[in-house]
Scaffold this active site. Sequence first.
Site, short mmCIF file in Angstrom:
data_model
loop_
_atom_site.label_atom_id
_atom_site.label_comp_id
_atom_site.label_asym_id
_atom_site.label_seq_id
_atom_site.Cartn_x
_atom_site.Cartn_y
_atom_site.Cartn_z
N ARG A 1 33.83 38.55 38.69
CA ARG A 1 34.11 37.54 37.66
C ARG A 1 33.11 36.39 37.70
O ARG A 1 33.48 35.24 37.41
CB ARG A 1 35.54 36.99 37.82
CG ARG A 1 36.64 38.00 37.56
CD ARG A 1 36.90 38.14 36.07
NE ARG A 1 38.11 38.88 35.80
CZ ARG A 1 39.25 38.35 35.41
NH1 ARG A 1 39.36 37.06 35.23
NH2 ARG A 1 40.28 39.12 35.17
N ARG A 37 35.21 31.05 33.58
CA ARG A 37 35.60 29.66 33.29
C ARG A 37 35.18 28.61 34.30
O ARG A 37 35.25 27.43 34.02
CB ARG A 37 37.12 29.61 33.08
CG ARG A 37 37.55 30.20 31.75
CD ARG A 37 39.03 30.47 31.73
NE ARG A 37 39.34 31.48 32.73
CZ ARG A 37 40.55 32.01 32.91
NH1 ARG A 37 41.55 31.62 32.16
NH2 ARG A 37 40.75 32.92 33.82
N ARG A 81 32.38 29.97 25.13
CA ARG A 81 33.66 30.60 24.79
C ARG A 81 34.25 30.02 23.50
O ARG A 81 34.96 30.71 22.76
CB ARG A 81 34.60 30.43 25.99
CG ARG A 81 36.00 30.93 25.85
CD ARG A 81 36.06 32.45 25.76
NE ARG A 81 37.43 32.87 25.48
CZ ARG A 81 37.99 32.79 24.29
NH1 ARG A 81 37.33 32.33 23.25
NH2 ARG A 81 39.23 33.20 24.11
N ASP A 93 35.78 43.30 29.31
CA ASP A 93 37.06 43.30 30.02
C ASP A 93 37.55 44.74 30.15
O ASP A 93 37.21 45.59 29.31
CB ASP A 93 38.11 42.46 29.29
CG ASP A 93 39.28 42.15 30.21
OD1 ASP A 93 39.19 41.20 30.99
OD2 ASP A 93 40.27 42.91 30.18
N TYR A 136 48.99 47.80 32.42
CA TYR A 136 49.04 46.83 31.31
C TYR A 136 49.53 47.50 30.03
O TYR A 136 50.24 46.90 29.23
CB TYR A 136 47.65 46.21 31.07
CG TYR A 136 47.24 45.24 32.16
CD1 TYR A 136 47.65 43.91 32.12
CD2 TYR A 136 46.46 45.64 33.24
CE1 TYR A 136 47.29 43.01 33.12
CE2 TYR A 136 46.09 44.76 34.25
CZ TYR A 136 46.52 43.45 34.17
OH TYR A 136 46.16 42.56 35.16
O1 CP3 Z 1 31.97 38.42 35.31
C1 CP3 Z 1 32.59 39.50 35.37
O2 CP3 Z 1 33.15 39.91 36.41
C2 CP3 Z 1 32.63 40.39 34.14
C3 CP3 Z 1 33.72 40.23 33.27
C4 CP3 Z 1 35.15 40.66 33.60
C5 CP3 Z 1 36.27 40.03 33.01
N1 CP3 Z 1 37.39 40.71 33.38
C6 CP3 Z 1 36.18 38.85 32.12
C7 CP3 Z 1 37.40 38.09 31.80
C8 CP3 Z 1 35.64 41.71 34.40
C9 CP3 Z 1 34.89 42.69 35.30
C10 CP3 Z 1 37.06 41.73 34.24
C11 CP3 Z 1 37.94 42.73 34.90
C12 CP3 Z 1 39.39 42.64 34.72
N2 CP3 Z 1 40.09 42.22 33.61
C13 CP3 Z 1 40.34 43.09 35.68
C14 CP3 Z 1 40.02 43.73 37.02
C15 CP3 Z 1 39.59 42.75 38.05
C16 CP3 Z 1 40.66 41.79 38.52
O3 CP3 Z 1 40.41 40.58 38.35
O4 CP3 Z 1 41.68 42.22 39.06
C17 CP3 Z 1 41.62 42.86 35.13
C18 CP3 Z 1 42.94 43.19 35.82
C19 CP3 Z 1 41.45 42.32 33.84
C20 CP3 Z 1 42.50 41.99 32.84
C21 CP3 Z 1 42.47 40.57 32.45
N3 CP3 Z 1 41.48 39.98 31.67
C22 CP3 Z 1 43.42 39.57 32.74
C23 CP3 Z 1 44.66 39.79 33.57
C24 CP3 Z 1 42.98 38.39 32.13
C25 CP3 Z 1 43.72 37.08 32.08
C26 CP3 Z 1 43.64 36.35 33.35
C27 CP3 Z 1 42.48 35.41 33.34
O5 CP3 Z 1 41.71 35.40 34.30
O6 CP3 Z 1 42.38 34.67 32.34
C28 CP3 Z 1 41.75 38.65 31.50
C29 CP3 Z 1 40.90 37.70 30.73
C30 CP3 Z 1 39.48 37.55 31.17
N4 CP3 Z 1 38.64 38.58 31.49
C31 CP3 Z 1 38.76 36.34 31.27
C32 CP3 Z 1 37.46 36.66 31.65
C33 CP3 Z 1 36.29 35.71 31.85
C34 CP3 Z 1 39.30 34.95 30.93
C35 CP3 Z 1 39.55 34.79 29.46
C36 CP3 Z 1 38.79 33.67 28.79
O7 CP3 Z 1 37.71 33.25 29.26
O8 CP3 Z 1 39.25 33.24 27.74
#
Ligand code: CP3
Length: 349
Positions: free
Chosen positions: A30, A34, A43, A80, A156
Amino acid sequence: MIESPGRATKKLLRVLDGEAIGPPPVWLMRQAGRYLPEYRALRTKAASFLEFCYNPKLAVEATLQPIERFGFDAAILFSDILVVPDAFGQKVSFESGHGPRLTPITDRDDFAKLRETIDLDRLSPVFETITRVKQALPSHVALIGFCGAPWTVASYMIAGHGTPDQMPARLFAYRHRALFQDLIDLLVTGSIDYLEQQVVAGVEAVQIFDSWGGVLPADEFERWCLQPVKAIIAGLRSRCPGVKVIAFPRGAGSHLVDFAGRTGADALGLDTAVVPVWAAECVEVGTVLQGNLDPLALLAGGQCLGEAVKQIKTAFVGRPHIFNLGHGILPETPIAHVEALLAQLREEA
Ligand code: CP3
């Protein structure tokens, strides 16, 4: 082997080929997100998170931001794991402050509404992002693609949102075994197609995120986590021989010992709870290890951070190791702490 002119200069790919390098290559799960002010500014340019992921201009910039700021050894595609259910026709959205929302799959009728194959056209902006990032990256930086493992994505799809313990999917898997197997099989096939196109577009390695495997008892872990990951890797390798695969079965505990050998993964992402010296000694030789700094130690910084980094580096000396976190970086993480981490990693060879 996927040969590219820059392969020898990319530390991450050399380690994935089995070389132990000190100091180790580093990237952070990640790493685009943010905690970066430039990400928060970017964003605001898209109305929804999915639109952001499907906008190559924005996704390219988000992917490159942490590389430009910190000089990590690898970029990870900005997207994602939940674009996969979206590309199977399930309704997916992200509500700020609440995480993902999906129309849950509750029975065979809901399952039947999904597409029979993944819609690769819908995902074409992702492939365009990869191609553009590849052109823009410095030659020593590797590009990693990814997907979620079927169990994690299915959890999910069944619950319709995140849950602390994946109870809806675990119960569904016991109560509707054949249907759940069909869903997992669909995700295996779709993930192979999706990862193949990521490789064609230019990624040099892929990571399979199984964030929620750790909640399962052994037989369920074998059936819903290990076997599907193995099937994805075999399918991908048959189409893209030599592609490097990092598996991240978070919470897998004792399954880690032979997880890479049994699934065919080249590397294993270790989660925060894994004892580094245990992993260095007990995970079968030939597996590249990645991890596993506590994201909270990075957030806290100071002496805790310094000691934790040292412990991890020392444990993996002599073994091919990629430095990373044990789970994703937290939005509250100060940038100065990431800088301190990198300075420490780079100064002590
Ligand atoms: O930089 C990176 O790693 C690449 C981008 C990336 C994101 N999500 C961006 C993201 C990657 C590799 C993921 C993987 C992901 N997404 C996983 C597996 C890894 C883990 O963390 O367990 C999972 C379970 C998800 C599902 C997901 N996406 C959730 C549960 C959420 C909400 C929680 C949160 O952190 O906000 C997201 C949203 C998400 N994915 C964001 C980002 C940067 C935040 C949303 C935003 O910026 O508005």
